[in-house]
Design a protein around this motif. Structure first.
Motif, short mmCIF file in Angstrom:
data_model
loop_
_atom_site.label_atom_id
_atom_site.label_comp_id
_atom_site.label_asym_id
_atom_site.label_seq_id
_atom_site.Cartn_x
_atom_site.Cartn_y
_atom_site.Cartn_z
N MET A 466 -18.05 -39.29 -8.32
CA MET A 466 -17.66 -38.35 -9.39
C MET A 466 -18.39 -38.67 -10.68
SD MET A 466 -13.59 -37.60 -8.99
CE MET A 466 -12.94 -36.72 -7.58
N LYS A 467 -18.50 -39.94 -11.00
CA LYS A 467 -19.19 -40.33 -12.23
C LYS A 467 -20.67 -39.93 -12.18
CE LYS A 467 -16.21 -44.20 -13.59
NZ LYS A 467 -16.10 -45.67 -13.79
N GLN A 468 -21.26 -40.05 -11.00
CA GLN A 468 -22.67 -39.65 -10.86
C GLN A 468 -22.83 -38.15 -11.06
OE1 GLN A 468 -23.72 -41.24 -7.05
NE2 GLN A 468 -24.01 -43.32 -7.81
N ILE A 469 -21.90 -37.38 -10.51
CA ILE A 469 -21.94 -35.93 -10.70
C ILE A 469 -21.79 -35.59 -12.17
CG2 ILE A 469 -20.67 -33.78 -10.26
CD1 ILE A 469 -20.01 -34.95 -7.46
N LYS A 470 -20.84 -36.25 -12.82
CA LYS A 470 -20.63 -36.04 -14.25
C LYS A 470 -21.91 -36.34 -15.04
CE LYS A 470 -18.29 -36.24 -18.33
NZ LYS A 470 -17.90 -35.04 -19.09
N THR A 471 -22.58 -37.41 -14.71
CA THR A 471 -23.79 -37.80 -15.42
C THR A 471 -24.91 -36.78 -15.23
OG1 THR A 471 -23.23 -40.15 -15.23
CG2 THR A 471 -25.53 -39.61 -15.67
N ILE A 472 -25.02 -36.22 -14.04
CA ILE A 472 -26.07 -35.23 -13.78
C ILE A 472 -25.86 -33.98 -14.64
CG2 ILE A 472 -26.96 -33.62 -12.05
CD1 ILE A 472 -26.49 -35.89 -9.99
N PHE A 473 -24.64 -33.49 -14.68
CA PHE A 473 -24.36 -32.27 -15.44
C PHE A 473 -24.23 -32.55 -16.94
CE2 PHE A 473 -23.16 -30.66 -11.28
CZ PHE A 473 -23.60 -29.35 -11.33
N ASP A 474 -23.75 -33.73 -17.29
CA ASP A 474 -23.42 -34.04 -18.68
C ASP A 474 -23.93 -35.42 -19.05
OD1 ASP A 474 -22.25 -34.06 -21.21
OD2 ASP A 474 -20.24 -34.53 -20.46
N PRO A 475 -25.26 -35.60 -19.13
CA PRO A 475 -25.82 -36.94 -19.34
C PRO A 475 -25.42 -37.59 -20.66
CG PRO A 475 -27.51 -35.24 -19.60
CD PRO A 475 -26.30 -34.56 -19.02
N LYS A 476 -25.07 -36.79 -21.66
CA LYS A 476 -24.67 -37.35 -22.95
C LYS A 476 -23.14 -37.55 -23.06
CE LYS A 476 -28.56 -35.61 -25.70
NZ LYS A 476 -28.93 -34.91 -26.97
N ASN A 477 -22.42 -37.17 -22.02
CA ASN A 477 -20.96 -37.31 -22.02
C ASN A 477 -20.32 -36.63 -23.22
OD1 ASN A 477 -18.44 -38.10 -21.01
ND2 ASN A 477 -18.47 -40.02 -22.17
N ILE A 478 -20.69 -35.37 -23.44
CA ILE A 478 -20.09 -34.63 -24.55
C ILE A 478 -19.09 -33.57 -24.07
CG2 ILE A 478 -22.09 -34.96 -26.05
CD1 ILE A 478 -22.84 -32.01 -25.47
#
Length: 485
Positions: A466-478
């Motif tokens: 899940m964290k990897q998916i999050k990083t792909i779509f939202d690399p800046k975590n905004i």
């Protein structure tokens, strides 16, 4: 659980914590506010404290944590441009619908810009031949069904609150009709999503509305239940259903919790295509009677509804009545016309407020575990015994047709001992469900407070994926940072 995983209990959910920017990696400057104003217009932006506080909390017990700025975009182009600006300046983005969530999903944990999508409220495309409709994020489920009234179609997913449909997509909402018609995950055909950097994604391809596909990864389902952490949903194409020829609702009381829940499992195991089957324990029925001026026996009770043809409904009713009577259930109390059915289901949907009315001045927190239906009698009986032993106020209501139920915990936040006991109870309940191969949340989502439970549920590998998916779509975590993972 969501109330307590924050690390401390806030004394009053209506009060916002001080707005401190020094701990953030960005700064909202007057120039940036002017840039936002240029993009959305003077009447569609606010930095007023009251407005920010209104957008810093939902219906949950989480403390209010307001954004720096609230905007009301008018179309997807504005959403895209503002998202791109936020991405450039590393500013958090928090999507906001009607604010009816129960897990703190709209809390601006790191400040940022709140995108209030309620003014994007058009029903864009109704196709009665192919049974689908496309809506903007400001359209609520009641508004849609009112619009559909003369079409012979309806949208059945009914979480109780008049939530925005795209917000329901974001939380994978369900509700009383899920046992027959499924959850939001089963009823979303296509989504338009603005990604954190402003790009616009159509998850099933632009304007496509097929009933099934094997074309690549299922991006649509990926965004259903993503809770605003991957992108901003700006359009949803939803599956519709024909209004049933006949609809009948009934109420049936039982001598025990075990008897009521056993009836539920047996009705489902017999393949009766029931539309709704809701359980309320004796405490919840008593609360609903007082709050809605009703006169149901104060016993564990099932609310049932049957959809179909006249003959089909009669057959369903006969089969269900035989099962309930074998378990000691009372004769059905009928609600056949629309007004009677509305009164019955309004009482069920008011369960939250009825529970709070049991202890005026106290606050509420709703659990929402879900287990395989074969485990339902065991977990509800054990939970009821736990509530009695712990001497806590927690009336039970649930969508038992799909194994999902709620303990609506009513507590005094000033009583530290009661807060401790509730925390221990909700932890036991969640882990009891996990031990039965169930889930810590059937429909409310993870939000802020269930992140640890999610880790226990899906394991280290699942969380890492899940964290990897999050990083792909939202690399800046905004995108809605601090939620889910």
């Amino acid at each position: 659980m969501a109330l307590f995983m924050l690390g401390k209990v806030q004394r009053a959910a209506s009060l916002c914590r001080p707005h401190i920017r020094s701990c953030r990696a960005y700064r909202i400057t007057p120039q940036l506010v002017d840039d936002l104003r240029t993009l959305v217009g003077d009447c569609n932006i606010s930095t007023a404290n009251a407005v920010r506080e209104q957008h810093g909390r939902d219906e949950s017990m989480h403390s209010c944590q307001p954004p720096d700025v609230v905007i009301w975009p008018q179309n997807v182009e504005q959403v895209s441009k503002v998202a791109s600006l936020c991405y450039t300046h590393n500013i958090p983005i928090i999507p906001f619908g009607t604010g009816t969530g129960l897990e703190g999903g709209v809390s601006a944990l790191k400040g940022g810009v709140c995108f209030d999508l309620t003014r994007m409220d058009k029903i864009l495309n109704l196709n009665t031949d192919d049974f689908y409709v496309t809506v903007e994020p400001g359209v609520t489920r009641k508004t849609l069904n009112a619009y559909l009234r003369d079409s012979g179609l309806w949208f059945p997913v009914d979480p109780g609150a008049d939530a925005s449909l795209c917000g329901m997509v974001a939380t994978s909402a369900s509700g009383t009709n899920a046992v027959r018609y499924g959850t939001m995950r089963d009823n979303v055909i296509n989504l338009e999503v603005v990604l954190p950097d402003g790009r616009v994604l159509c998850t099933a391809g632009k304007d496509r509305s097929f009933r099934k596909t094997s074309a690549g990864y299922n991006l649509t389902s990926l965004f259903v239940g993503s809770e605003g952490t991957l992108g901003i949903i700006t359009k949803a194409t939803l599956r519709l259903y024909g209004v049933p020829e006949a609809t009948v609702a009934a109420v049936c009381a039982f001598p025990s919790v075990q008897a009521a829940v056993d009836s539920t499992v047996q009705i489902l195991q017999c393949g009766i295509p029931i539309a709704r089957i809701e359980f309320l324990d004796d405490v919840m029925i008593n609360a609903c009677n007082k709050y809605n001026d009703l006169g149901y026996p104060v016993l564990p009770t099932l609310f049932l509804e049957f959809h179909g043809s006249e003959n089909g409904v009669n057959e369903q009713v006969q089969q269900a009545a035989e099962i309930t009577q074998l378990n000691g259930g009372s004769d059905f109390t009928w609600a056949t016309d629309q007004e009677q059915r509305n009164k019955l289901w309004t009482a069920r949907h008011n369960a939250w407020y009825a529970a709070l009315a049991l202890r005026p001045g106290c606050r509420g927190y709703s659990t929402d575990v879900c287990v395989p239906i074969s485990k339902l009698p065991q977990i509800i009986v054990e939970t009821k015994e736990d509530l009695i032993t712990s001497r806590l106020t927690g009336p039970i209501a649930g969508h038992v047709g799909d194994g999902n139920f709620h303990c609506i915990m009513v507590l005094d936040l000033n009583d530290k001992e009661e807060v401790r006991k509730v925390k221990e109870f909700t932890d036991r309940l969640a882990r009891r469900a996990l031990a039965m191969n169930g889930t810590c949340t059937g429909e409310h989502g993870i939000g802020i407070g269930k992140r640890k439970l999610l880790q226990e549920e899906i394991g280290e590998v699942g969380i890492e994926a899940m964290k990897q998916i999050k990083t792909i779509f939202d690399p800046k975590n905004i995108m809605n940072p601090g939620k889910v993972v």
